[in-house]
Design an enzyme around this catalytic site. Structure first.
Site, PDB file in Angstrom:
ATOM      1  N   SER A  89       0.818  -1.209   0.000  1.00  0.00           N
ATOM      2  CA  SER A  89       0.000   0.000   0.000  1.00  0.00           C
ATOM      3  C   SER A  89       0.860   1.270   0.000  1.00  0.00           C
ATOM      4  O   SER A  89       1.749   1.397  -0.827  1.00  0.00           O
ATOM      5  CB  SER A  89      -0.941  -0.087   1.204  1.00  0.00           C
ATOM      6  OG  SER A  89      -2.138   0.541   0.922  1.00  0.00           O
ATOM      7  N   HIS A 112      -7.512  -5.903  -0.497  1.00  0.00           N
ATOM      8  CA  HIS A 112      -6.293  -5.128  -0.285  1.00  0.00           C
ATOM      9  C   HIS A 112      -5.600  -5.683   0.964  1.00  0.00           C
ATOM     10  O   HIS A 112      -6.072  -5.469   2.085  1.00  0.00           O
ATOM     11  CB  HIS A 112      -6.723  -3.672  -0.059  1.00  0.00           C
ATOM     12  CG  HIS A 112      -5.613  -2.719   0.144  1.00  0.00           C
ATOM     13  ND1 HIS A 112      -4.770  -2.357  -0.872  1.00  0.00           N
ATOM     14  CD2 HIS A 112      -5.218  -2.020   1.236  1.00  0.00           C
ATOM     15  CE1 HIS A 112      -3.900  -1.469  -0.407  1.00  0.00           C
ATOM     16  NE2 HIS A 112      -4.150  -1.259   0.867  1.00  0.00           N
TER      17      HIS A 112
HETATM   18  C1  GCU Z   1      -5.487   4.655   1.436  1.00  0.00           C
HETATM   19  C2  GCU Z   1      -4.870   5.487   0.339  1.00  0.00           C
HETATM   20  C3  GCU Z   1      -3.975   4.629  -0.574  1.00  0.00           C
HETATM   21  C4  GCU Z   1      -2.973   3.874   0.257  1.00  0.00           C
HETATM   22  C5  GCU Z   1      -3.662   3.139   1.379  1.00  0.00           C
HETATM   23  C6  GCU Z   1      -2.737   2.503   2.407  1.00  0.00           C
HETATM   24  O1  GCU Z   1      -6.376   3.722   0.898  1.00  0.00           O
HETATM   25  O2  GCU Z   1      -5.934   6.068  -0.377  1.00  0.00           O
HETATM   26  O3  GCU Z   1      -3.299   5.438  -1.504  1.00  0.00           O
HETATM   27  O4  GCU Z   1      -2.231   2.998  -0.553  1.00  0.00           O
HETATM   28  O5  GCU Z   1      -4.469   4.020   2.123  1.00  0.00           O
HETATM   29  O6  GCU Z   1      -1.578   2.800   2.474  1.00  0.00           O
HETATM   30  O7  GCU Z   1      -3.266   1.733   3.209  1.00  0.00           O
END
Ligand code: GCU
Length: 437
Positions: A276, A417
């Site tokens: 992420s 995710h």
């Molecule tokens: C949010 C953000 C993303 C990121 C994610 C994370 O969803 O919008 O860009 O990758 O957090 O790091 O958990």
């Protein structure tokens, strides 16, 4: 898609931060109403050129290394991540806090080392290492930052609980912005340490907040940024590094330590990995620091492996308000203006060439634009070819749970995710292929 809700849960502070802006872009703290998830609505776009010279030109490889590569790095610095300062503040003093050859039932040696960045501000990167005891020689290593402290990566009771500021998180019991025993081992699935050790790999990790706290009310006073300010400077200039730049810098300092002091790790075989926002970070670290032998992005999405120009899922304007500080100030100029960005993320991926690169997406992670992650890897492949390697082996976006790989690897995992055992199985196979054969 549930991600913004998750983001909101992570911190009570973020609620204060998001709610005022939510009327604009995050209604009900759910996904922004203007998010496009329809392939048919992806605009027609043209990616900026990766390679300028004719690849048949006998100087093409030298041109890439000497001209184009540095040009692309500068463009990414100027418009996306900001410039990382080059002043060398090291060598940093280090302190071995713990070294136990009988960790994980005798399978591994655990070490905890404090890399002291600024003693006067109690700034240190607290590195946790697990080294496989069965290794015949220096072991290859996975290195990545974690979100909530080293104690979250395994239930091992000897891992020190990170004492620093942390985002609140009701799910894992972080109240008052401090971690307690409740967080021990909560993310062991994301790290699969026993599996890594059994396969002969070491693990190196540290808390991203040791380097720069991921505080949604970020003011650039508490992490490493102030160490590099000019006199009278109080925040980075609009083309200077944000939090991702600082985290990537921290990963390079962890690698310095391994090169200089940890003979049980093969320093030429350190794979930098992140999930992420920390996947965006792993890519930027691997792009800038060519000592990383392999680079892995897990669900890094917008500002990571995904192509901006597709305007699919998360976009620049979605990030600017809550987490614009991850990037440089200039990045905000491209809110709603993706087509005008002088770069796109295939350029970031191409900076990893000719080293092995793995990009992983997940089917339910549409916010991160899985297809855009695949297409960026495909668009980076000509640089691998120029340098005598095959990038992605096919042009077809593979079906779920069907990894494809050559010097670039890619899979689309079924599910959310996350980082799962399935993802690690692919990373280990990919690393075995490139490090062990
Ligand atoms: C949010 C953000 C993303 C990121 C994610 C994370 O969803 O919008 O860009 O990758 O957090 O790091 O958990």
């Amino acid at each position: 898609m549930k991600r913004l809700t998750k983001l909101a849960q992570e911190s009570s502070r973020i609620i204060f931060f998001i709610i005022p802006f939510s009327l604009l872009s995050f209604p009900n703290a759910a996904e922004p109403a203007d998010t496009n998830y329809e392939e048919a609505n992806v605009p027609e776009y043209r990616l900026p050129k990766l390679i300028k010279s004719d690849i048949r030109n006998p100087n093409a490889v030298t041109d890439w290394h000497e001209k184009r590569r540095p040009e692309l790095e500068t463009l990414l610095e100027t418009h996306v991540y900001g410039k990382t300062p080059t002043n060398d503040l090291g060598p940093f003093e280090t302190r071995m806090l713990d070294s136990d050859p009988q960790a994980l039932k005798g399978k591994a040696t655990r070490k905890q080392i404090s890399i002291i960045i600024d003693a006067s501000r109690q700034l240190s990167i607290d590195l946790l290492l697990y080294l496989p005891n069965e290794a015949k020689g220096p072991a290859p290593c996975f290195m990545g930052l974690n979100f909530y402290g080293n104690q979250t990566v395994h239930a091992d009771p000897k891992i020190q609980i990170n004492p620093r500021w942390m985002r609140g998180n009701t799910q894992i019991g972080i109240k008052n912005n401090r971690a307690t025993e409740t967080t021990r081992g909560v993310y062991h699935e994301r790290w699969q340490i026993e599996r890594l050790i059994d396969r002969g790999y070491a693990l190196a990790t540290a808390y991203c907040g040791d380097i720069d706290p991921d505080n949604y009310q970020h003011d650039f006073t508490d992490g490493v940024h102030p160490l590099f300010y000019r006199k009278e400077q109080s925040k980075p200039d609009s083309d200077q590094w944000g939090a991702i730049g600082a985290w990537a810098w921290g990963l390079s300092r962890m690698l310095d330590y391994i090169i200089e002091s940890e003979t049980a790790i093969n320093a030429d075989q350190v794979a930098v990995i992140g999930h992420s926002r920390l996947g965006k970070t792993a890519l930027w670290a691997g792009a800038q620091d060519q000592r990383f032998g392999l680079v892995i992005s897990n669900n890094s999405g917008c500002g990571g492996a995904a192509l901006y120009r597709r305007e699919f899922g998360e976009r620049i304007h979605h990030m600017i308000k809550p987490v614009g500080y991850w990037f440089c100030g200039n990045h905000a100029r491209f809110a709603h203006q993706e087509q005008a960005l002088p770069v796109d993320q295939h350029m970031l991926l191409a900076l990893v060439a000719p080293r092995p690169l793995y990009i992983a997406s997940a089917t339910k992670d549409q916010w991160a634009d899985p297809k855009g992650e695949f297409l960026a890897a495909l668009a980076a492949s000509p640089v691998y070819e120029l340098l005598g390697k095959t990038g992605l082996p096919t042009q077809q976006w593979p079906k779920p749970n069907t990894p494809i790989e050559d010097t670039i690897g890619y899979h689309l995992r079924d599910g959310d995710h996350a980082v799962t055992a399935y993802d690690w199985e692919q990373y280990l196979r990919f690393a075995d292929r490139h490090f062990k054969h």
